[in-house]
Design a protein around this motif. Structure first.
Motif, PDB file in Angstrom:
ATOM      1  N   GLU A   6       0.730  -1.318   0.115  1.00 15.85           N
ATOM      2  CA  GLU A   6      -0.020   0.073  -0.019  1.00 15.85           C
ATOM      3  C   GLU A   6       0.815   1.335   0.362  1.00 15.85           C
ATOM      4  O   GLU A   6       0.289   2.260  -0.699  1.00 15.85           O
ATOM      5  CB  GLU A   6      -0.761   0.114   1.288  1.00 15.85           C
ATOM      6  N   GLY A   7       1.758   1.280   0.836  1.00 18.29           N
ATOM      7  CA  GLY A   7       2.817   2.363   0.636  1.00 18.29           C
ATOM      8  C   GLY A   7       3.493   2.488  -0.604  1.00 18.29           C
ATOM      9  O   GLY A   7       3.748   3.782  -1.040  1.00 18.29           O
ATOM     10  N   MET A  10       2.351   1.747  -3.344  1.00 14.45           N
ATOM     11  CA  MET A  10       1.160   2.241  -4.371  1.00 14.45           C
ATOM     12  C   MET A  10       0.929   3.676  -4.327  1.00 14.45           C
ATOM     13  O   MET A  10       0.618   4.486  -5.208  1.00 14.45           O
ATOM     14  CB  MET A  10      -0.057   1.718  -3.905  1.00 14.45           C
ATOM     15  N   LYS A  11       1.427   4.409  -3.027  1.00  9.23           N
ATOM     16  CA  LYS A  11       1.239   5.810  -2.849  1.00  9.23           C
ATOM     17  C   LYS A  11       1.949   6.461  -3.732  1.00  9.23           C
ATOM     18  O   LYS A  11       1.979   7.517  -4.317  1.00  9.23           O
ATOM     19  CB  LYS A  11       1.279   6.406  -1.678  1.00  9.23           C
ATOM     20  N   TYR A  12       3.061   5.914  -4.401  1.00  7.44           N
ATOM     21  CA  TYR A  12       4.216   6.592  -5.117  1.00  7.44           C
ATOM     22  C   TYR A  12       3.884   6.143  -6.786  1.00  7.44           C
ATOM     23  O   TYR A  12       4.828   6.615  -7.570  1.00  7.44           O
ATOM     24  CB  TYR A  12       5.499   6.251  -4.572  1.00  7.44           C
ATOM     25  N   THR A  60       2.598   5.932 -10.458  1.00  9.27           N
ATOM     26  CA  THR A  60       1.912   6.890 -11.254  1.00  9.27           C
ATOM     27  C   THR A  60       1.425   6.526 -12.382  1.00  9.27           C
ATOM     28  O   THR A  60       1.045   7.187 -13.432  1.00  9.27           O
ATOM     29  CB  THR A  60       3.162   8.024 -11.395  1.00  9.27           C
ATOM     30  N   GLU A  89      -0.640   2.591 -13.603  1.00  7.23           N
ATOM     31  CA  GLU A  89      -1.321   1.474 -13.132  1.00  7.23           C
ATOM     32  C   GLU A  89      -0.605   0.342 -13.167  1.00  7.23           C
ATOM     33  O   GLU A  89      -0.567  -0.721 -12.477  1.00  7.23           O
ATOM     34  CB  GLU A  89      -2.664   1.381 -13.259  1.00  7.23           C
ATOM     35  N   HIS A  96       9.498   2.480  -6.343  1.00  7.12           N
ATOM     36  CA  HIS A  96       8.070   3.231  -5.528  1.00  7.12           C
ATOM     37  C   HIS A  96       8.317   2.354  -4.208  1.00  7.12           C
ATOM     38  O   HIS A  96       8.058   3.151  -3.073  1.00  7.12           O
ATOM     39  CB  HIS A  96       6.890   2.464  -6.193  1.00  7.12           C
ATOM     40  N   ARG A 149      10.890   4.592  -2.518  1.00 10.48           N
ATOM     41  CA  ARG A 149      10.429   6.142  -1.926  1.00 10.48           C
ATOM     42  C   ARG A 149       9.577   6.075  -0.775  1.00 10.48           C
ATOM     43  O   ARG A 149       9.817   6.896   0.033  1.00 10.48           O
ATOM     44  CB  ARG A 149       9.649   6.587  -2.968  1.00 10.48           C
ATOM     45  N   TYR A 150       8.684   4.694  -0.669  1.00 16.28           N
ATOM     46  CA  TYR A 150       7.837   4.466   0.456  1.00 16.28           C
ATOM     47  C   TYR A 150       8.871   4.215   1.574  1.00 16.28           C
ATOM     48  O   TYR A 150       8.541   5.031   2.902  1.00 16.28           O
ATOM     49  CB  TYR A 150       6.789   3.415   0.282  1.00 16.28           C
ATOM     50  N   GLU A 176       9.991   7.318   3.104  1.00 20.78           N
ATOM     51  CA  GLU A 176       9.023   8.143   3.931  1.00 20.78           C
ATOM     52  C   GLU A 176       8.874   7.499   5.380  1.00 20.78           C
ATOM     53  O   GLU A 176       8.526   8.310   6.141  1.00 20.78           O
ATOM     54  CB  GLU A 176       7.627   8.065   3.041  1.00 20.78           C
TER      55      GLU A 176
END
Ligand code: AMP
Ligand code: MN
Ligand code: MN
Ligand code: MN
Length: 276
Positions: A120-121, A123-125, A127, A129, A136, A139-140, A143
């Motif tokens: 899920e984390g 997926m926030k990044y 861009t 589908e 990605h 990046r999470y 964060e």
């Protein structure tokens, strides 16, 4: 001499800029010929082409194909492809379709290492589908405080032998090269200095790549040191391959080299753009 940058990423894979923003940045930095080479994807090319016409620079239709070779993952950059070639489109779709289940396996592996919620984390990044990548996840994980920057996440979690790394079967080298040729393009072995294959492995790889019909290797790459520019220029010559160059730009703050920041091609090689 026009300035070439033949390797870059947009939000259609793991880049941070839209194709239009990427092209505008390339133009403002003095790039004359830019290839957009999103991982396993060509969907950003129409937007990039329109932006390039507007900015007055040349756009090369490209992609960067994920390939399994021996026990390694390689990247093969495709240049000057017909992005509508059914063979290529189908091939890219096949590569992409494995990414979602792979991402779930990465998340499971991270969960076993005590890092929950990574799918899920990541997926926030995401861009686009169909294109979830390790970037990605990285990046999470930054964060979430597991590392200070993306490259540290790779070092600690996402590379072979580390807790979040999973093995995955991509296309074979002959498949990738054949799809690229069927689409009218040139096949370029991306950042050869990055593969952990050893000295004899590198010779085997270059021979396999050439024997499968590969056209060029990246001599100039942000993944290479100045010594490697010279080393791969020599290897290109020895193996009868042309030489390419690209920044592999992913976006502000995440890339060692900005668009167009490449030194001149070393003497003694045949540039991949020789007959363009
Ligand atoms: P994937 O295709 O999902 O395996 O992700 C590959 C992408 O991860 C590469 O194209 C790079 O953008 C990024 N990557 C791989 N290794 C590193 C690294 N050591 N540091 C930063 N980014 C990396
Ligand atoms: Mn990438
Ligand atoms: Mn790559
Ligand atoms: Mn790349």
């Amino acid at each position: 001499m026009p300035r070439y940058d033949l390797h870059s990423h947009s939000t259609y894979s793991d880049g941070l800029l839209s194709p239009a923003k990427l092209v505008a940045r390339a133009a403002s930095r003095g790039v004359d010929v830019l290839a957009l080479t999103d991982h396993d994807e060509v969907a950003g090319l129409p937007e990039a082409r329109a932006a390039a016409a507007h900015a007055g620079i040349s756009l090369v239709n490209g992609s960067e194909l994920s390939v399994s070779w021996e026990s390694h993952t390689l990247h093969v950059v495709a240049l000057r492809i017909d992005p509508e070639s059914p063979t290529l489109v189908q091939g890219l779709e096949n590569i992409r379709s494995g990414r979602t289940t792979r991402a779930q396996r990465i998340a499971n592996a991270l969960a076993e290492a005590g890092i929950g919620g990574a799918y899920e984390g990541a997926m926030k990044y995401v861009t686009s589908e169909e294109l979830i990548s390790r970037t990605h996840f990285a990046r999470y994980l930054v964060e979430a405080g597991y590392a200070n920057e993306v490259k540290d996440v790779f070092k600690r979690y996402l590379t072979p032998g580390k807790p979040g790394y999973v093995v995955h079967e991509w296309a074979t080298l002959p498949q990738a090269i054949d799809w690229i040729h069927t689409a009218g393009g040139q096949a370029v072995l991306a950042h050869p200095g990055r593969y952990k294959v050893g000295v004899s492995g590198l010779r085997r790889l270059l021979a396999d790549f050439r024997d499968a019909g590969g056209d060029a290797i990246e001599v100039l790459s942000s993944s290479h040191t100045a010594a490697q520019f010279a080393e791969f220029a020599t290897l290109a010559r020895v193996y009868g391959l042309m030489a390419s160059g690209g920044s592999d730009y992913h976006g502000p703050g995440e890339s060692r080299m900005d668009l167009g920041d490449l030194p001149p091609m070393p003497a003694g090689v045949v540039p991949v753009w020789q007959h363009w």
